[in-house]
Design a protein around this motif. Structure first.
Motif, PDB file in Angstrom:
ATOM      1  N   VAL A 171       0.841  -1.198   0.000  1.00 24.92           N
ATOM      2  CA  VAL A 171       0.000   0.000   0.000  1.00 24.92           C
ATOM      3  C   VAL A 171       0.878   1.251   0.000  1.00 24.92           C
ATOM      4  O   VAL A 171       0.567   2.244  -0.671  1.00 24.92           O
ATOM      5  CB  VAL A 171      -0.951  -0.010   1.209  1.00 24.92           C
ATOM      6  N   CYS A 172       1.982   1.208   0.735  1.00 21.38           N
ATOM      7  CA  CYS A 172       2.912   2.345   0.747  1.00 21.38           C
ATOM      8  C   CYS A 172       3.395   2.664  -0.665  1.00 21.38           C
ATOM      9  O   CYS A 172       3.485   3.838  -1.059  1.00 21.38           O
ATOM     10  CB  CYS A 172       4.113   2.036   1.641  1.00 21.38           C
ATOM     11  N   ARG A 173       3.697   1.634  -1.438  1.00 25.12           N
ATOM     12  CA  ARG A 173       4.196   1.861  -2.796  1.00 25.12           C
ATOM     13  C   ARG A 173       3.111   2.468  -3.681  1.00 25.12           C
ATOM     14  O   ARG A 173       3.382   3.355  -4.499  1.00 25.12           O
ATOM     15  CB  ARG A 173       4.705   0.545  -3.382  1.00 25.12           C
ATOM     16  N   GLY A 174       1.882   1.981  -3.518  1.00 26.88           N
ATOM     17  CA  GLY A 174       0.788   2.574  -4.279  1.00 26.88           C
ATOM     18  C   GLY A 174       0.542   4.018  -3.884  1.00 26.88           C
ATOM     19  O   GLY A 174       0.319   4.888  -4.740  1.00 26.88           O
ATOM     20  N   LEU A 175       0.583   4.295  -2.577  1.00 30.82           N
ATOM     21  CA  LEU A 175       0.388   5.668  -2.109  1.00 30.82           C
ATOM     22  C   LEU A 175       1.513   6.574  -2.589  1.00 30.82           C
ATOM     23  O   LEU A 175       1.277   7.731  -2.956  1.00 30.82           O
ATOM     24  CB  LEU A 175       0.320   5.696  -0.581  1.00 30.82           C
ATOM     25  N   ALA A 176       2.737   6.061  -2.580  1.00 28.45           N
ATOM     26  CA  ALA A 176       3.865   6.875  -3.034  1.00 28.45           C
ATOM     27  C   ALA A 176       3.666   7.301  -4.486  1.00 28.45           C
ATOM     28  O   ALA A 176       3.954   8.448  -4.853  1.00 28.45           O
ATOM     29  CB  ALA A 176       5.171   6.095  -2.877  1.00 28.45           C
ATOM     30  N   ALA A 177       3.160   6.381  -5.314  1.00 26.67           N
ATOM     31  CA  ALA A 177       2.899   6.724  -6.715  1.00 26.67           C
ATOM     32  C   ALA A 177       1.793   7.770  -6.820  1.00 26.67           C
ATOM     33  O   ALA A 177       1.874   8.696  -7.638  1.00 26.67           O
ATOM     34  CB  ALA A 177       2.519   5.466  -7.495  1.00 26.67           C
ATOM     35  N   ALA A 178       0.758   7.642  -5.990  1.00 33.01           N
ATOM     36  CA  ALA A 178      -0.331   8.624  -6.005  1.00 33.01           C
ATOM     37  C   ALA A 178       0.156   9.985  -5.531  1.00 33.01           C
ATOM     38  O   ALA A 178      -0.129  11.022  -6.151  1.00 33.01           O
ATOM     39  CB  ALA A 178      -1.485   8.134  -5.136  1.00 33.01           C
ATOM     40  N   HIS A 179       0.903   9.992  -4.439  1.00 30.20           N
ATOM     41  CA  HIS A 179       1.392  11.261  -3.896  1.00 30.20           C
ATOM     42  C   HIS A 179       2.370  11.937  -4.853  1.00 30.20           C
ATOM     43  O   HIS A 179       2.461  13.173  -4.886  1.00 30.20           O
ATOM     44  CB  HIS A 179       2.064  11.020  -2.541  1.00 30.20           C
ATOM     45  N   ALA A 180       3.094  11.142  -5.627  1.00 29.52           N
ATOM     46  CA  ALA A 180       4.055  11.715  -6.569  1.00 29.52           C
ATOM     47  C   ALA A 180       3.371  12.537  -7.650  1.00 29.52           C
ATOM     48  O   ALA A 180       3.982  13.447  -8.217  1.00 29.52           O
ATOM     49  CB  ALA A 180       4.895  10.608  -7.204  1.00 29.52           C
ATOM     50  N   VAL A 181       2.105  12.220  -7.946  1.00 35.17           N
ATOM     51  CA  VAL A 181       1.359  12.986  -8.957  1.00 35.17           C
ATOM     52  C   VAL A 181       0.293  13.853  -8.293  1.00 35.17           C
ATOM     53  O   VAL A 181      -0.720  14.198  -8.896  1.00 35.17           O
ATOM     54  CB  VAL A 181       0.731  12.046 -10.007  1.00 35.17           C
ATOM     55  N   LYS A 182       0.521  14.180  -7.004  1.00 35.39           N
ATOM     56  CA  LYS A 182      -0.323  15.138  -6.272  1.00 35.39           C
ATOM     57  C   LYS A 182      -1.740  14.630  -6.026  1.00 35.39           C
ATOM     58  O   LYS A 182      -2.696  15.410  -6.033  1.00 35.39           O
ATOM     59  CB  LYS A 182      -0.382  16.483  -7.008  1.00 35.39           C
ATOM     60  N   VAL A 183      -1.894  13.330  -5.803  1.00 34.23           N
ATOM     61  CA  VAL A 183      -3.204  12.765  -5.484  1.00 34.23           C
ATOM     62  C   VAL A 183      -3.164  12.239  -4.051  1.00 34.23           C
ATOM     63  O   VAL A 183      -2.309  11.423  -3.709  1.00 34.23           O
ATOM     64  CB  VAL A 183      -3.583  11.627  -6.453  1.00 34.23           C
ATOM     65  N   VAL A 184      -4.086  12.712  -3.217  1.00 37.05           N
ATOM     66  CA  VAL A 184      -4.224  12.242  -1.838  1.00 37.05           C
ATOM     67  C   VAL A 184      -5.532  11.467  -1.747  1.00 37.05           C
ATOM     68  O   VAL A 184      -6.594  11.984  -2.098  1.00 37.05           O
ATOM     69  CB  VAL A 184      -4.232  13.423  -0.843  1.00 37.05           C
ATOM     70  N   HIS A 185      -5.478  10.226  -1.277  1.00 33.77           N
ATOM     71  CA  HIS A 185      -6.653   9.352  -1.286  1.00 33.77           C
ATOM     72  C   HIS A 185      -7.747   9.860  -0.350  1.00 33.77           C
ATOM     73  O   HIS A 185      -8.906   9.976  -0.727  1.00 33.77           O
ATOM     74  CB  HIS A 185      -6.235   7.933  -0.887  1.00 33.77           C
TER      75      HIS A 185
END
Length: 521
Positions: A171-185
């Motif tokens: 999940v950390c890896r998925g979140l890191a990819a999301a945060h890298a493109v300015k997306v917060v779940h």
């Protein structure tokens, strides 16, 4: 409280074929040529199909034929669609009729597609297309086989440590990819994590439901003060309705997911969302090791660090959280486990009992540090209080001698000086103990307290030593000429006063700052 968008993935055993007959007694489904139930001889209902759901058989965008209903949620219904030109099936999420008329709901639905489209990562659900059907928005996504983590926890209770760590690292890896493109779940929770099993038996996790995601560089679709998310997994700043919620809210939520995965309990178990919000703003969750003593102290401290009230006290990024979790991961074991949907509670308990001790030096260091945090903070509180008493007594004595030229103290003055020292020591000790008692559950808060008390001691002793050394040099070199003995004596008295006042002031300021930081963490 906003209703989070429904997940777009299937659950095993939940599909309903478009052409089946249902037994009203046992609920089983049979092919359309069956007239009675083989189990209880009950007459079967008429076949379900286009009459039961008008979308069954519908072709979307000339490519996706809806063939099965998977389920229904707050935002819409989810179907299985067969591509007409390639041998592949997809999941289709279609808004409810009543929501399609609300512009904000439609915007949030479409924003999910915009958010996920930015992310390219194997641990995030892949959205293939956005189409419209009968005037309603529809999302075409990959079709997954597996189970939501939330459903699994409802059935099995909790996870063994290796599996919980493996899931959260993915999940950390998925979140890191999301945060890298300015997306917060902003709505991370077990029901939004989908667990699958690869061919080799290892686990694979996908993050779902970006319906309330925040595009950091985009426009907010909700008004100020509107809460989006799930209270049990919501970060304090998100619960306060702050507009500047960032990626650290997702780290808090993942810490809460790890908490539930290892303890089988929510951090703040309460059926009333309002009480849950109030508790997460004012209380610390029960210590995980109080629920299950087999949880390593280092893992407990890491959970509490991720769930710190102040965003600044949490891991700075999902990648840092992944790195910290890696210390407790067991390569080759954590992900290679039987498929979660088929593991019983008894099997999990046996696996947890047989789990080999974690031998990582980093894990050992983290565990030792967590175990030492509370005794060290208590010892520092005692040392700091004693120094506070000594500093207050010294300041009073030097001030009286310098300013009032008192050379000897009578019995009353001695008693008053002793009372002053006792009050200063008591004030420092009570301030530290208050934080220790109220934040005892939180390892990060106790570490912050220990750090503040340690800084207070250093900022008192180091300047005191330096100034004392300077005073000795001053006296030895006789900077004030001997021809001015009176002036020299006066300067030395003032220097003695400065010698004790400055370190005392610095130490007091650092202690107050440390106590305040520990209370907020």
């Amino acid at each position: 409280m906003a209703d989070a968008a429904m997940n777009v993935e299937p659950r095993r055993g939940s599909t309903v074929s478009a052409d089946t007959r249902r037994c009203p007694t046992c609920g089983a489904h049979y092919p359309p040529d069956f007239l009675v139930c083989p189990k209880d001889a009950t007459s079967l209902e008429a076949p379900t199909g286009a009459d039961a759901d008008p979308l069954i058989g519908e072709v979307l965008a000339g490519s996706y034929k809806i063939i099965e209903l998977l389920g229904s949620g707050g935002m819409g219904r989810v179907y299985v669609a067969q591509h007409l030109r390639i041998p592949r099936r997809f999941a289709v999420k279609i808004m409810h009729d009543q929501l399609a008329a609300h512009a904000e709901a439609v915007a949030r639905f479409e924003r999910e597609a915009q958010a996920v489209a930015r992310i390219t990562n194997d641990h995030v659900i892949d959205i293939v297309d956005v189409v419209r059907v009968q005037g309603r928005a529809a999302l075409i996504t990959e079709l997954l086989e597996g189970e939501e983590l939330g459903l699994y926890l409802d059935r099995a209770g909790k996870l063994p440590l290796p599996q919980a760590i493996a899931i959260c690292r993915q999940v950390c890896r998925g979140l890191a990819a999301a945060h890298a493109v300015k997306v917060v779940h902003r709505d991370l929770k077990p029901s939004n994590l989908f667990v699958m099993t690869r061919d080799d038996g290892s686990l694979h996790v996908k993050i779902l439901d970006f319906g309330v995601a925040k595009l950091v560089d985009g426009t907010e679709l909700t008004g100020s003060g509107m809460l989006l998310g799930t209270p049990a997994f919501m970060a304090p700043e998100q619960a306060l309705g702050a507009r500047d919620v960032d990626h650290r809210a997702d780290i808090y939520a993942l810490g809460a997911v790890l908490y539930q995965s290892l303890t089988g309990q929510l951090p703040f178990p309460d059926d009333d969302p309002a009480r849950t919000l109030a508790r997460l703003l004012t209380e610390d969750p029960r210590r995980p090791r109080d629920i299950d003593s087999r949880i390593p102290a280092g893992v407990e401290a890491l959970i509490q660090k991720a769930m710190a009230r102040e965003p600044e006290a949490r891991p700075k990024s999902a990648l840092e959280f992944d790195r910290l979790l890696a210390a407790f991961d067991e390569p080759g074991r954590s992900e290679r486990v039987p498929s979660l949907p088929h593991v019983s509670r008894a099997t999990l308990q046996a696996m947890d009992t047989m789990a080999a001790p974690i031998s990582s030096d980093l894990a050992d260091d983290a565990t030792k540090k967590a175990r030492r945090a509370r005794p060290a903070a208590l010892l520092l509180a005692v040392i700091t209080s004693l120094l506070a008493g000594v500093a207050a007594l010294t300041c009073a004595v030097v001030s009286l001698r310098t300013l009032l030229h008192v050379t000897a103290f009578n019995e009353l003055q001695t008693i008053l000086l002793a009372l002053l020292a006792a009050l200063a020591a008591s004030f420092a000790l009570l301030g530290s103990l208050r934080v220790l008692v109220t934040r005892w559950r939180s390892a990060p808060a106790i570490e912050r307290l220990g750090e503040g008390l340690r800084n207070a001691v250093l900022w008192y002793l180091v300047p005191l030593g330096l100034l004392a050394l300077a005073a000795r040099v001053y006296a030895a070199l006789a900077v004030i000429p001997y021809t001015l003995p009176a002036a020299r004596e006066e300067y030395l008295r003032i220097f003695d006063l400065v010698l004790v006042m400055i370190p005392t002031l610095l130490g007091g300021v650092m202690m107050v700052l440390g106590l305040r930081r520990a209370r907020r963490t």
